[in-house]
Design a protein around this motif. Structure first.
Motif, PDB file in Angstrom:
ATOM      1  N   ILE A 248       0.599  -1.048  -0.100  1.00 11.76           N
ATOM      2  CA  ILE A 248      -0.039  -0.175  -0.048  1.00 11.76           C
ATOM      3  C   ILE A 248       0.916   1.456  -0.234  1.00 11.76           C
ATOM      4  O   ILE A 248       0.605   2.595  -0.833  1.00 11.76           O
ATOM      5  CB  ILE A 248      -0.893  -0.079   1.118  1.00 11.76           C
ATOM      6  CG1 ILE A 248      -1.717  -1.044   0.908  1.00 11.76           C
ATOM      7  CG2 ILE A 248      -1.684   1.865   1.895  1.00 11.76           C
ATOM      8  CD1 ILE A 248      -3.008  -1.457   2.568  1.00 11.76           C
ATOM      9  N   GLN A 249       2.213   1.025   0.742  1.00  7.01           N
ATOM     10  CA  GLN A 249       2.810   2.200   0.617  1.00  7.01           C
ATOM     11  C   GLN A 249       3.303   2.636  -0.852  1.00  7.01           C
ATOM     12  O   GLN A 249       3.204   3.692  -0.863  1.00  7.01           O
ATOM     13  CB  GLN A 249       3.856   1.985   1.464  1.00  7.01           C
ATOM     14  CG  GLN A 249       4.758   2.940   2.409  1.00  7.01           C
ATOM     15  CD  GLN A 249       5.766   2.621   2.625  1.00  7.01           C
ATOM     16  OE1 GLN A 249       6.218   1.117   2.686  1.00  7.01           O
ATOM     17  NE2 GLN A 249       7.084   3.616   3.454  1.00  7.01           N
ATOM     18  N   HIS A 250       3.640   1.356  -1.154  1.00  2.00           N
ATOM     19  CA  HIS A 250       4.071   1.940  -2.990  1.00  2.00           C
ATOM     20  C   HIS A 250       2.998   2.315  -3.860  1.00  2.00           C
ATOM     21  O   HIS A 250       3.335   3.306  -4.438  1.00  2.00           O
ATOM     22  CB  HIS A 250       4.401   0.659  -3.762  1.00  2.00           C
ATOM     23  CG  HIS A 250       5.411  -0.418  -3.116  1.00  2.00           C
ATOM     24  ND1 HIS A 250       6.526  -1.564  -3.155  1.00  2.00           N
ATOM     25  CD2 HIS A 250       6.699   0.035  -1.775  1.00  2.00           C
ATOM     26  CE1 HIS A 250       7.122  -1.716  -2.427  1.00  2.00           C
ATOM     27  NE2 HIS A 250       7.633  -0.825  -1.732  1.00  2.00           N
ATOM     28  N   ALA A 251       1.903   2.202  -3.836  1.00  6.88           N
ATOM     29  CA  ALA A 251       0.713   2.141  -4.148  1.00  6.88           C
ATOM     30  C   ALA A 251       0.310   3.894  -3.854  1.00  6.88           C
ATOM     31  O   ALA A 251       0.393   4.679  -4.628  1.00  6.88           O
ATOM     32  CB  ALA A 251      -0.591   1.420  -3.851  1.00  6.88           C
ATOM     33  N   LYS A 252       0.588   4.784  -2.585  1.00  7.28           N
ATOM     34  CA  LYS A 252       0.294   5.976  -2.376  1.00  7.28           C
ATOM     35  C   LYS A 252       1.170   6.587  -2.546  1.00  7.28           C
ATOM     36  O   LYS A 252       1.186   7.386  -3.664  1.00  7.28           O
ATOM     37  CB  LYS A 252       0.394   6.071  -0.662  1.00  7.28           C
ATOM     38  CG  LYS A 252      -0.581   5.217  -0.304  1.00  7.28           C
ATOM     39  CD  LYS A 252      -0.590   5.485   1.293  1.00  7.28           C
ATOM     40  CE  LYS A 252      -1.821   6.173   2.043  1.00  7.28           C
ATOM     41  NZ  LYS A 252      -1.749   6.232   3.409  1.00  7.28           N
ATOM     42  N   TYR A 253       2.786   6.208  -2.644  1.00  4.34           N
ATOM     43  CA  TYR A 253       3.279   7.085  -3.271  1.00  4.34           C
ATOM     44  C   TYR A 253       3.333   7.355  -5.052  1.00  4.34           C
ATOM     45  O   TYR A 253       3.615   8.885  -5.692  1.00  4.34           O
ATOM     46  CB  TYR A 253       5.425   5.825  -3.236  1.00  4.34           C
ATOM     47  CG  TYR A 253       6.304   6.753  -3.967  1.00  4.34           C
ATOM     48  CD1 TYR A 253       6.429   7.747  -2.867  1.00  4.34           C
ATOM     49  CD2 TYR A 253       7.057   7.031  -4.920  1.00  4.34           C
ATOM     50  CE1 TYR A 253       7.193   8.994  -3.737  1.00  4.34           C
ATOM     51  CE2 TYR A 253       7.645   7.031  -5.848  1.00  4.34           C
ATOM     52  CZ  TYR A 253       8.445   7.832  -5.003  1.00  4.34           C
ATOM     53  OH  TYR A 253       9.461   8.759  -5.344  1.00  4.34           O
ATOM     54  N   LEU A 254       2.940   6.128  -5.375  1.00  9.82           N
ATOM     55  CA  LEU A 254       2.693   6.341  -7.018  1.00  9.82           C
ATOM     56  C   LEU A 254       1.738   7.005  -7.198  1.00  9.82           C
ATOM     57  O   LEU A 254       1.687   7.805  -8.274  1.00  9.82           O
ATOM     58  CB  LEU A 254       2.903   4.659  -7.726  1.00  9.82           C
ATOM     59  CG  LEU A 254       4.172   4.049  -7.623  1.00  9.82           C
ATOM     60  CD1 LEU A 254       4.178   1.943  -8.176  1.00  9.82           C
ATOM     61  CD2 LEU A 254       5.153   4.566  -8.531  1.00  9.82           C
ATOM     62  N   LYS A 255       0.669   6.604  -6.855  1.00  8.21           N
ATOM     63  CA  LYS A 255      -0.727   7.806  -7.209  1.00  8.21           C
ATOM     64  C   LYS A 255      -0.499   9.315  -6.646  1.00  8.21           C
ATOM     65  O   LYS A 255      -1.084  10.271  -7.490  1.00  8.21           O
ATOM     66  CB  LYS A 255      -2.086   7.141  -5.828  1.00  8.21           C
ATOM     67  CG  LYS A 255      -2.821   7.567  -6.289  1.00  8.21           C
ATOM     68  CD  LYS A 255      -4.591   7.268  -5.460  1.00  8.21           C
ATOM     69  CE  LYS A 255      -5.319   7.720  -5.408  1.00  8.21           C
ATOM     70  NZ  LYS A 255      -6.843   7.713  -6.677  1.00  8.21           N
TER      71      LYS A 255
END
Ligand SMILES: [Fe+2]
Length: 311
Positions: A248-255
């Protein structure tokens, strides 16, 4: 503001026999290259017997397109064109055929001359040749945003899911009817206000996995960091659709990164007439496309080539 921002100012005019490279009328970071009409006419005359098939099957014929164009301008033209693409302050230009032809075969030849002055195009797995032509219409059943007219195609770089350098890209408008909206959206990395925040983030150098959808005909996954250095300056590699975050942390960074790019006041909307093309350094320019206005007769065809510099 971004600490690494290059100094902005009017781009210097570069001119020589048969051409002028001047700051683009509407965009500070872009050049517009104007070839004299007589250079365009002579180029078209000299290449008129070369067929599409010859260009497709015989790689040296593509370099001969470049040679023909270079023979009609001064010795500095090629070097100046590559210098513009490398120049961190600019890194991009528009150029067109000035209405001297509306033949799509001529468009292929002209774009081929330019890419082979810049370097060598990569094999385009989607079209299975060195260039791809694709249409945007009212309806679409494809598996990516490339051809979907009524969605914004978010800012990205090309070549994220292939394992070869993609230094530059060229997009040429081949045909258009009943199209309103759908402008190219472009962002120079040094115009992005929140660059520092994402560049200094611990995930800035995390190797994300990129995978292509089926239509791209690429089956290998590649790992790419979002930021990296090229010629000692920070560059970006990003596309929302093909990055596969694991947490989720990765996803948040990209989003958040994508949303920040989209919201940047540095984004420019480029109007590209039929017969004109834009060529950009793909390492520090992002590109995308706005939504089209609904129209059942909407039609636009673009040609793209991307590739590498030959040092
Ligand atoms: Fe793209």
């Amino acid at each position: 503001m971004c600490a690494l921002q290059t100094r902005k100012g009017k781009l210097p005019t570069i001119s020589g026999k048969g051409y002028v490279m001047d700051a683009h009328e509407n965009h500070d970071r872009l050049y517009h290259i104007e070839l004299e009409e007589q250079v365009i006419d002579q180029f078209l005359e000299e290449v008129k017997d070369v067929s599409d098939e010859q260009l497709e099957y015989i790689p040296y014929e593509r370099l001969m397109m470049a040679n023909t164009l270079l023979g009609l301008v001064d010795d500095q033209f090629g070097q100046n064109l590559r210098a513009v693409l490398h120049d961190r302050q600019s890194g991009g230009f528009t150029i067109g055929l000035r209405g001297r032809t509306y033949d799509d075969q001529d468009y292929v030849k002209f774009s081929t001359a330019l890419t082979h002055i810049a370097g060598i195009p990569n094999f385009d797995a989607m079209s299975k040749k060195y260039y791809a032509r694709f249409s945007v219409k009212h309806t679409d059943e494809s598996d990516s945003y490339l051809r979907q007219a009524y969605r914004r195609f978010t800012l990205h770089t090309d070549g994220t899911y292939v394992d070869e350098p993609t230094d530059w890209l060229l997009m040429m408008k081949m045909e258009e009817s009943n199209a309103s909206g759908g402008r190219s959206r472009l962002l120079h990395l040094d115009e992005w206000e929140e660059f520092d925040e994402f560049y200094r983030h611990p995930l800035a150098s995390y190797p994300f996995t990129y995978k292509a959808p089926a239509s791209k005909n690429v089956t290998e996954d590649v790992q790419r960091t979002t930021f990296y250095k090229w010629h000692n300056l920070p560059c970006i590699c990003f596309i929302d659709q093909f990055a596969f975050p694991e947490t989720i942390q990765h996803a948040k960074y990209l989003k958040e990164l994508s949303e920040s790019l989209e919201a940047s006041s540095g984004v420019i909307e480029l109007e590209l007439p039929v017969g004109e093309l834009v060529m950009l350094n793909n390492r520090f320019w992002l590109h995308g496309r706005g939504r089209f206005d609904r129209n059942t007769d909407l039609h636009r065809e673009l040609l793209r080539q991307r590739g590498r510099f030959v040092e």
